[in-house]
Design a protein around this motif. Structure first.
Motif, PDB file in Angstrom:
ATOM      1  N   CYS A   1     -41.215 -24.990 -13.933  1.00 46.94           N
ATOM      2  CA  CYS A   1     -39.539 -24.662 -13.691  1.00 46.94           C
ATOM      3  C   CYS A   1     -38.768 -25.979 -14.261  1.00 46.94           C
ATOM      4  CB  CYS A   1     -39.499 -24.277 -12.251  1.00 46.94           C
ATOM      5  SG  CYS A   1     -37.590 -23.918 -11.863  1.00 46.94           S
TER       6      CYS A   1
ATOM      7  N   LEU B   1     -36.179 -26.818 -12.915  1.00 45.54           N
ATOM      8  CA  LEU B   1     -35.333 -27.428 -11.744  1.00 45.54           C
ATOM      9  C   LEU B   1     -36.431 -27.757 -10.603  1.00 45.54           C
ATOM     10  CD1 LEU B   1     -32.690 -24.417 -11.089  1.00 45.54           C
ATOM     11  CD2 LEU B   1     -32.307 -26.740 -12.012  1.00 45.54           C
TER      12      LEU B   1
ATOM     13  N   CYS C   1     -34.648 -27.978  -6.901  1.00 42.59           N
ATOM     14  CA  CYS C   1     -34.365 -26.666  -6.549  1.00 42.59           C
ATOM     15  C   CYS C   1     -34.214 -26.473  -4.825  1.00 42.59           C
ATOM     16  CB  CYS C   1     -35.055 -25.610  -7.219  1.00 42.59           C
ATOM     17  SG  CYS C   1     -34.767 -23.938  -6.629  1.00 42.59           S
TER      18      CYS C   1
ATOM     19  N   HIS D   1     -34.402 -23.885  -3.217  1.00 48.49           N
ATOM     20  CA  HIS D   1     -35.267 -22.792  -2.785  1.00 48.49           C
ATOM     21  C   HIS D   1     -36.603 -22.964  -2.951  1.00 48.49           C
ATOM     22  CE1 HIS D   1     -31.287 -20.788  -2.814  1.00 48.49           C
ATOM     23  NE2 HIS D   1     -31.114 -20.770  -4.037  1.00 48.49           N
ATOM     24  N   GLU D   2     -37.032 -24.111  -3.495  1.00 48.94           N
ATOM     25  CA  GLU D   2     -38.293 -24.329  -3.931  1.00 48.94           C
ATOM     26  C   GLU D   2     -39.304 -24.337  -2.470  1.00 48.94           C
ATOM     27  OE1 GLU D   2     -38.797 -27.551  -6.568  1.00 48.94           O
ATOM     28  OE2 GLU D   2     -38.672 -29.031  -5.035  1.00 48.94           O
TER      29      GLU D   2
ATOM     30  N   SER E   1     -43.877 -22.121 -11.303  1.00 51.23           N
ATOM     31  CA  SER E   1     -42.566 -21.920 -10.559  1.00 51.23           C
ATOM     32  C   SER E   1     -42.460 -22.451  -9.111  1.00 51.23           C
ATOM     33  CB  SER E   1     -42.164 -20.588 -10.789  1.00 51.23           C
ATOM     34  OG  SER E   1     -41.898 -20.292 -11.897  1.00 51.23           O
TER      35      SER E   1
ATOM     36  N   THR F   1     -37.913 -16.895  -7.386  1.00 54.02           N
ATOM     37  CA  THR F   1     -36.874 -16.877  -8.526  1.00 54.02           C
ATOM     38  C   THR F   1     -37.832 -16.812  -9.839  1.00 54.02           C
ATOM     39  OG1 THR F   1     -35.045 -17.847  -7.216  1.00 54.02           O
ATOM     40  CG2 THR F   1     -34.779 -17.621  -9.568  1.00 54.02           C
TER      41      THR F   1
ATOM     42  N   CYS G   1     -38.332 -19.063 -12.007  1.00 53.86           N
ATOM     43  CA  CYS G   1     -37.605 -19.898 -13.590  1.00 53.86           C
ATOM     44  C   CYS G   1     -38.638 -20.137 -14.518  1.00 53.86           C
ATOM     45  CB  CYS G   1     -36.829 -20.803 -13.316  1.00 53.86           C
ATOM     46  SG  CYS G   1     -35.399 -20.790 -11.977  1.00 53.86           S
TER      47      CYS G   1
END
Length: 282
Positions: A130, A132, A136, A138-139, A172, A176, A178
């Motif tokens: 990913c 991000l 990120c 949210h990771e 990822s 989400t 990505c």
């Protein structure tokens, strides 16, 4: 991101390429044999004919340092047309590089810890992550370290040199996705599970046998949760099942998604789990 050391293996690859190239140009190696060797080193022949080549450089998990980016610019100016292409799998490609110059380009890549090895051919292609990762909010995990470990494990690994077809792995850091795990041979998504004592364990969900193309297949979840300790054996088990049972007679039906169509998902799933058990036991 730590500075990458000089890639001695890439320098050795360049020396070998130079030696094999000399034999090929002298007519001592057949075209088909040289083509396989060339592709496994990340070098495509161009349709314009002559000695025009495309060089594909791996950027593992999309991470690049300033000196590496500077080298990309130098390669574009010196050996290509002044620019490169950034395709979907976090590589950089240079066109119209002359075949005789390929060993030079490979050595320059090695000086900054980069490689073109297995960026093409029936191999484990560049390990993606990913864009991000590490930033990120949210990771569940920063997957860059896991993607780097997968890259280091599979590049030049004897298991991945003559696969039935190419094999793609993506990471990822959260649901989400990505990295688009659902459309890769193996897609890894960081996840958590709550243990009996109420504590939370961070690990992964591994999805297998996804793909796009004319017959898209969404990947299927191997299991509910894969621990961090079992991730690398799981990835290798997937590759071993593909190597052992993938279609070697028809390239159009040689990806992991077709193996599921042929054997059935439960059979593929069972074979992966069995291979992993053997790897852990050894």
């Amino acid at each position: 991101m730590a500075q990458r050391e000089i890639d001695a293996a890439q320098l050795a690859d360049a020396d070998k390429f130079e030696a094999i190239l000399a034999q090929y140009l002298a007519g001592d190696i057949e075209e088909d044999a040289f083509r396989i060797f060339r592709l496994n080193n990340g070098i495509y022949g161009q349709r314009q004919g002559g000695h025009n080549q495309m060089v594909r450089v791996k950027i593992p998990w999309g991470g690049m340092l300033p000196d590496q980016l500077e080298l990309m610019a130098d390669l574009a100016d010196t050996y290509s047309r002044g620019w490169g292409h950034i395709p979907t799998r976090q590589n950089i490609q240079f066109h119209y590089v002359q075949l005789e110059k390929i060993p030079e380009v490979m050595r320059l890549l090695g000086t900054v810890g980069m490689t073109s090895r297995e960026a093409c051919g029936d191999t484990v292609r560049n390990i993606q992550a990913c864009h991000l990762a590490g930033a990120c909010p949210h990771e569940q995990l920063d997957v860059t370290q896991w993607a780097e470990a997968a890259y280091q494990h599979f590049v030049r690994n004897p298991l991945g040199q003559r696969l039935p077809r190419k094999f793609k792995i993506n990471f990822s850091g959260c649901a989400t996705d990505c990295g688009q795990a659902m459309f890769n041979d193996v897609g890894v998504i960081a996840a958590t599970r709550t243990l009996e004592d109420g504590s939370v364990e961070r690990g992964f969900r591994v999805f297998v046998a996804g793909g796009l193309g004319a017959n898209p297949h969404p990947a299927l979840a191997l299991e509910e949760f894969t621990s961090r300790e079992e991730l690398m054996p799981t990835l290798e088990a997937c590759l071993r099942v593909f190597n052992n049972h993938g279609n070697r007679d028809n390239k159009l039906r040689a990806r992991m998604k077709w193996l599921v169509d042929t054997l059935g998902w439960e059979d593929v799933q069972a074979r992966v789990v069995k291979e992993r058990r053997l790897l852990l036991g050894s």
